[in-house]
Design a protein around this motif. Structure first.
Motif, PDB file in Angstrom:
ATOM      1  N   ILE A 137      11.142   1.199  19.663  1.00 14.43           N
ATOM      2  CA  ILE A 137      12.005   0.184  20.259  1.00 14.43           C
ATOM      3  C   ILE A 137      13.480   0.537  20.027  1.00 14.43           C
ATOM      4  CG2 ILE A 137      11.948  -1.393  18.250  1.00 14.43           C
ATOM      5  CD1 ILE A 137      12.220  -2.261  22.019  1.00 14.43           C
ATOM      6  N   ARG A 138      13.742   1.274  18.967  1.00 15.64           N
ATOM      7  CA  ARG A 138      15.143   1.609  18.679  1.00 15.64           C
ATOM      8  C   ARG A 138      15.728   2.594  19.688  1.00 15.64           C
ATOM      9  NH1 ARG A 138      16.216   1.583  12.278  1.00 15.64           N
ATOM     10  NH2 ARG A 138      18.319   1.905  13.089  1.00 15.64           N
ATOM     11  N   THR A 139      14.884   3.221  20.476  1.00 12.65           N
ATOM     12  CA  THR A 139      15.407   4.145  21.499  1.00 12.65           C
ATOM     13  C   THR A 139      15.270   3.561  22.901  1.00 12.65           C
ATOM     14  OG1 THR A 139      13.279   5.217  21.831  1.00 12.65           O
ATOM     15  CG2 THR A 139      14.697   6.133  20.111  1.00 12.65           C
ATOM     16  N   HIS A 140      14.750   2.355  22.994  1.00 11.45           N
ATOM     17  CA  HIS A 140      14.508   1.782  24.328  1.00 11.45           C
ATOM     18  C   HIS A 140      15.805   1.192  24.874  1.00 11.45           C
ATOM     19  CE1 HIS A 140      12.470  -1.268  27.091  1.00 11.45           C
ATOM     20  NE2 HIS A 140      12.031  -0.098  27.501  1.00 11.45           N
ATOM     21  N   LYS A 157      17.959  -3.601  29.474  1.00 18.00           N
ATOM     22  CA  LYS A 157      16.570  -4.053  29.350  1.00 18.00           C
ATOM     23  C   LYS A 157      16.596  -5.375  28.594  1.00 18.00           C
ATOM     24  CE  LYS A 157      14.370  -0.530  31.126  1.00 18.00           C
ATOM     25  NZ  LYS A 157      13.594  -0.669  32.356  1.00 18.00           N
ATOM     26  N   GLU A 158      15.974  -6.393  29.158  1.00 25.29           N
ATOM     27  CA  GLU A 158      15.955  -7.701  28.508  1.00 25.29           C
ATOM     28  C   GLU A 158      14.518  -8.178  28.340  1.00 25.29           C
ATOM     29  OE1 GLU A 158      18.236 -10.246  31.045  1.00 25.29           O
ATOM     30  OE2 GLU A 158      20.148  -9.359  30.413  1.00 25.29           O
ATOM     31  N   PRO A 159      14.254  -8.965  27.288  1.00 20.07           N
ATOM     32  CA  PRO A 159      12.897  -9.514  27.156  1.00 20.07           C
ATOM     33  C   PRO A 159      12.635 -10.559  28.233  1.00 20.07           C
ATOM     34  CG  PRO A 159      14.346 -10.398  25.455  1.00 20.07           C
ATOM     35  CD  PRO A 159      15.147  -9.362  26.189  1.00 20.07           C
ATOM     36  N   LEU A 160      11.367 -10.890  28.421  1.00 22.74           N
ATOM     37  CA  LEU A 160      10.985 -11.830  29.474  1.00 22.74           C
ATOM     38  C   LEU A 160      10.913 -13.267  28.977  1.00 22.74           C
ATOM     39  CD1 LEU A 160       8.051  -9.612  30.738  1.00 22.74           C
ATOM     40  CD2 LEU A 160      10.188  -9.989  31.951  1.00 22.74           C
ATOM     41  N   GLY A 161      10.523 -13.452  27.723  1.00 20.05           N
ATOM     42  CA  GLY A 161      10.323 -14.815  27.194  1.00 20.05           C
ATOM     43  C   GLY A 161       8.981 -14.868  26.482  1.00 20.05           C
ATOM     44  N   GLY A 475      -0.811  -0.928  35.908  1.00 23.94           N
ATOM     45  CA  GLY A 475       0.076  -1.085  34.755  1.00 23.94           C
ATOM     46  C   GLY A 475      -0.517  -0.304  33.596  1.00 23.94           C
ATOM     47  N   ASN A 476       0.299  -0.117  32.566  1.00 27.38           N
ATOM     48  CA  ASN A 476      -0.163   0.666  31.413  1.00 27.38           C
ATOM     49  C   ASN A 476      -0.045  -0.117  30.124  1.00 27.38           C
ATOM     50  OD1 ASN A 476       1.296   3.126  33.221  1.00 27.38           O
ATOM     51  ND2 ASN A 476      -0.710   3.537  32.364  1.00 27.38           N
ATOM     52  N   ASP A 477      -1.063   0.027  29.282  1.00 26.12           N
ATOM     53  CA  ASP A 477      -0.890  -0.251  27.870  1.00 26.12           C
ATOM     54  C   ASP A 477      -0.398   1.056  27.255  1.00 26.12           C
ATOM     55  OD1 ASP A 477      -1.676  -2.926  27.435  1.00 26.12           O
ATOM     56  OD2 ASP A 477      -3.791  -2.395  27.599  1.00 26.12           O
ATOM     57  N   LEU A 478       0.158   0.943  26.070  1.00 26.66           N
ATOM     58  CA  LEU A 478       0.563   2.110  25.265  1.00 26.66           C
ATOM     59  C   LEU A 478       1.743   2.877  25.895  1.00 26.66           C
ATOM     60  CD1 LEU A 478      -2.955   3.438  24.190  1.00 26.66           C
ATOM     61  CD2 LEU A 478      -1.423   1.958  22.904  1.00 26.66           C
ATOM     62  N   GLY A 479       2.293   3.775  25.070  1.00 30.76           N
ATOM     63  CA  GLY A 479       3.386   4.614  25.527  1.00 30.76           C
ATOM     64  C   GLY A 479       4.672   3.818  25.762  1.00 30.76           C
ATOM     65  N   LEU A 483       6.425  -0.743  27.096  1.00 37.10           N
ATOM     66  CA  LEU A 483       7.676  -1.470  26.792  1.00 37.10           C
ATOM     67  C   LEU A 483       8.336  -1.944  28.083  1.00 37.10           C
ATOM     68  CD1 LEU A 483       9.568   0.492  23.988  1.00 37.10           C
ATOM     69  CD2 LEU A 483       8.519  -1.774  23.823  1.00 37.10           C
ATOM     70  N   ASP A 484       8.285  -1.093  29.107  1.00 40.28           N
ATOM     71  CA  ASP A 484       8.906  -1.481  30.381  1.00 40.28           C
ATOM     72  C   ASP A 484       8.196  -2.681  31.007  1.00 40.28           C
ATOM     73  OD1 ASP A 484      10.936   0.362  30.300  1.00 40.28           O
ATOM     74  OD2 ASP A 484       9.724   1.933  31.242  1.00 40.28           O
ATOM     75  N   HIS A 485       6.866  -2.750  30.826  1.00 34.25           N
ATOM     76  CA  HIS A 485       6.141  -3.905  31.379  1.00 34.25           C
ATOM     77  C   HIS A 485       6.529  -5.206  30.677  1.00 34.25           C
ATOM     78  CE1 HIS A 485       3.653  -1.681  34.056  1.00 34.25           C
ATOM     79  NE2 HIS A 485       3.044  -1.006  33.117  1.00 34.25           N
ATOM     80  N   TYR A 486       7.052  -5.098  29.474  1.00 36.42           N
ATOM     81  CA  TYR A 486       7.435  -6.302  28.735  1.00 36.42           C
ATOM     82  C   TYR A 486       8.955  -6.520  28.762  1.00 36.42           C
ATOM     83  CZ  TYR A 486       2.696  -6.896  27.044  1.00 36.42           C
ATOM     84  OH  TYR A 486       1.341  -7.127  26.977  1.00 36.42           O
ATOM     85  N   SER A 487       9.637  -5.863  29.706  1.00 36.20           N
ATOM     86  CA  SER A 487      11.092  -5.998  29.799  1.00 36.20           C
ATOM     87  C   SER A 487      11.458  -6.254  31.251  1.00 36.20           C
ATOM     88  CB  SER A 487      11.784  -4.701  29.377  1.00 36.20           C
ATOM     89  OG  SER A 487      11.329  -4.257  28.134  1.00 36.20           O
ATOM     90  N   ARG A 488      12.599  -6.904  31.464  1.00 34.57           N
ATOM     91  CA  ARG A 488      13.126  -6.967  32.830  1.00 34.57           C
ATOM     92  C   ARG A 488      14.408  -6.134  32.850  1.00 34.57           C
ATOM     93  NH1 ARG A 488      15.160 -13.318  32.896  1.00 34.57           N
ATOM     94  NH2 ARG A 488      16.916 -12.991  31.487  1.00 34.57           N
ATOM     95  N   THR A 489      14.715  -5.644  34.029  1.00 38.66           N
ATOM     96  CA  THR A 489      15.870  -4.754  34.152  1.00 38.66           C
ATOM     97  C   THR A 489      16.995  -5.499  34.849  1.00 38.66           C
ATOM     98  OG1 THR A 489      14.425  -2.846  34.318  1.00 38.66           O
ATOM     99  CG2 THR A 489      16.661  -2.554  35.131  1.00 38.66           C
ATOM    100  N   LYS A 490      18.131  -5.576  34.197  1.00 38.87           N
ATOM    101  CA  LYS A 490      19.308  -6.199  34.833  1.00 38.87           C
ATOM    102  C   LYS A 490      20.310  -5.095  35.168  1.00 38.87           C
ATOM    103  CE  LYS A 490      20.769 -10.239  33.429  1.00 38.87           C
ATOM    104  NZ  LYS A 490      21.211 -11.192  32.399  1.00 38.87           N
TER     105      LYS A 490
END
Ligand code: NAD
Length: 501
Positions: A137-140, A157-161, A475-479, A483-490
């Protein structure tokens, strides 16, 4: 109190003594709580068919409470944490989970019937996945877009909630790490609904976050799929749903997500092929291919359940594969020598009976297995089973049996092998056995599957994105991908002029 795992041999004794002090309420808002209507259900040991524990059975009301706790925790605290802070907290949780590894291993073995060595591997894998997300997460982050000289354009990258997560019974601790790791690392709070058939390690792992993660960051709501599961997938305060399970229920969850215009990722079933080309080194592939179908009693989404073998080597392959199948030691999951435990419940056991009958009625030849395995325990044990003379349109070659049943099919040209491999509704994984690099490169491109493995079946690691094509989901688990599936892009554009001074 927990004894050393190698001292434990009796299931009843383990339940009455080693884990008797544990309670399995719902984990909501950083506390173990009873279901609002006081409902409970029993979880059973598939090796003995005896109850292990009473577990809170959450209703929609409990799911509402969990979502509300997740939302407050997100808004008041979690969304303001930095990636570094979340990383540190996740590492601390990982350390506590490692301190309780034996306890989680015992719970996983009792709840799922996995041989204790496999349960250890999976508990370590679940924890390792949390650790991986604590690290990466520190490099995301977003990216810089250099499209303009008078605007600074970049993405954040922002969290979704609050995210909702629904998991199956076959790999509870893995599924917990796969789902919770990226969700929390990316800054979301989570409400996870484990399967009613194996909820214990998810609940216990969440309890072990007490005093480390802020209350409400992780919530676990055990219960029926049609009640607690449906409440999670339909909830309008949930911002994303991650579902792992069957195609049938995945479709229901997807419809529910559509009502809320929520993103969903689906990890569904499979009927994965392994193509054995005529030059394959059988010394290299027989054992991984057997593991590919018999690990976890075949209750594996990516199980290599169709061995598609060139006609020139099918006789030798079959003889050696049957020998390997018969070498499995089916028995007590607590005994170190067991390499295969029971099926997870009576329904799975009955389904095995049915499919073995169907295979024979369809004209396939049963070479070994096809019947319950005799053991000293009163559980749902089944022998590793191998069918040959299988045609790809038979039900045993097309339907996900989700048990230790291998089907052997034959081919005589590259195109026939690929056509047969892809001729299924699923597209989760595929394997290839050959020493020929041209065949390898073509097969990787031609196989319609989310993972392709050559001269082996795996590995699946925290670093390797895992997901299916076609009816196996998306969609993917892992890798990094998860992280992208759990983030939104602004996208941000900061316009600027020439310096004025
Ligand atoms: P399932 O679909 O019956 O249940 C999965 C989860 O969904 C459980 O927690 C269940 O309680 C919940 N559920 C049931 N009804 C629901 C509803 N109406 N709304 C919301 N949730 C509901 O699957 P299962 O029998 O637990 O697991 C076996 C299936 O999971 C197999 O098809 C297998 O291939 C698949 N699986 C896939 C992967 C993968 O990564 N692709 C991994 C493991 C298992």
């Amino acid at each position: 109190m927990l004894r050393d795992l190698d001292e434990i041999s009796s299931h009843r004794n383990a339940i009455n003594e080693d884990i008797s002090e544990l309670e399995f309420g719902a984990w909501i808002g950083g506390k173990s709580v009873r279901a609002e209507n006081d409902g409970t259900f029993k979880t059973y040991d598939p090796a003995t068919n005896e109850p292990i524990a009473d577990v809170a059975e959450c209703s929609r009301v409990d799911v509402d409470t969990a979502v509300s706790e997740g939302k407050s925790s997100f808004n008041d605290q979690w969304k303001e944490t930095t990636q570094t802070e979340r990383s540190e907290l996740l590492f601390e949780w990982v350390e506590t989970l490692r301190d309780h590894e034996d306890e989680l291993v015992l719970l996983e073995t009792l709840d799922t019937g996995k041989p204790i060595g496999d349960a250890r591997w999976e508990v370590q894998g679940g924890i390792d996945t949390l650790e991986y997300y604590a690290s990466i997460i520190r490099t995301h982050g977003g990216r810089q877009i250099q499209a303009s000289n008078d605007a600074n354009i970049y993405t954040r990258k922002e969290p979704l909630g609050v995210v909702g997560q629904i998991t199956p019974w076959n790999f509870p601790m893995w599924a917990f790490g796969w789902k919770i790791g990226p969700a929390l690392a990316a800054g979301n709070t989570a409400v996870l609904k484990p399967s009613k058939f194996a909820p214990l390690t998810s609940i216990r792992a969440a309890q072990l976050s007490e005093g480390i993660l802020p209350d409400g960051v992780v919530n676990v709501v055990p219960g029926k799929g049609s009640e607690a599961g449906a409440a999670v997938s339909e909830h309008d305060e949930i911002q994303k749903v991650a579902f792992t399970g069957s195609v049938k229920i995945g479709k229901i969850a997807m419809k529910a997500a559509a009502e809320n215009i929520n993103p969903i990722t689906l990890e569904l079933g499979g009927k994965s092929p392994f193509i054995v080309f005529p030059d394959a080194d059988l010394d290299k592939i027989i054992s991984p291919l057997a593991t590919g179908i018999f690990y976890s009693t075949g209750e594996v989404c990516e199980a290599a359940s169709r061995a598609i073998v060139h006609e020139d080597i099918v006789d030798e392959f079959t003889e050696r594969f049957v020998e390997e199948a018969e070498s499995y030691v089916v028995g007590d999951p607590l005994a170190e020598e067991s390499t295969m435990g029971p099926l997870t419940n009576k329904e799975q056991f009955e389904s095995m009976n049915e499919y073995c009958d169907i295979g024979q009625q369809e004209g396939a030849t049963l070479l070994t297995g096809g019947e319950p395995a005799e053991t000293d325990l009163d559980g749902w044990f089944w022998k590793p089973t191998v069918f040959t003379d299988v045609e790809n349109d038979m039900r045993i070659a097309q339907e996900e049996i989700f048990g230790p049943v291998q089907t052997i099919l034959t081919f005589n040209s590259y195109s026939e092998a690929i056509q047969m491999a892809n001729d299924t509704r699923y597209g989760l994984a595929a394997g290839v056995g050959t020493e020929n690099t041209s065949i390898v490169q073509n097969a990787i491109k031609d196989l319609d599957a989310g993972s392709v493995w050559v001269n082996g079946y795996g590995p699946i690691l925290p670093e390797t994105p895992f997901g299916g094509f076609k009816d196996s989901g998306f969609g993917n688990d892992l890798g990094q991908e998860a992280l992208d599936h759990y983030s939104r892009t602004k996208t941000v554009g900061i316009n600027f002029d020439e310096p004025s001074i």
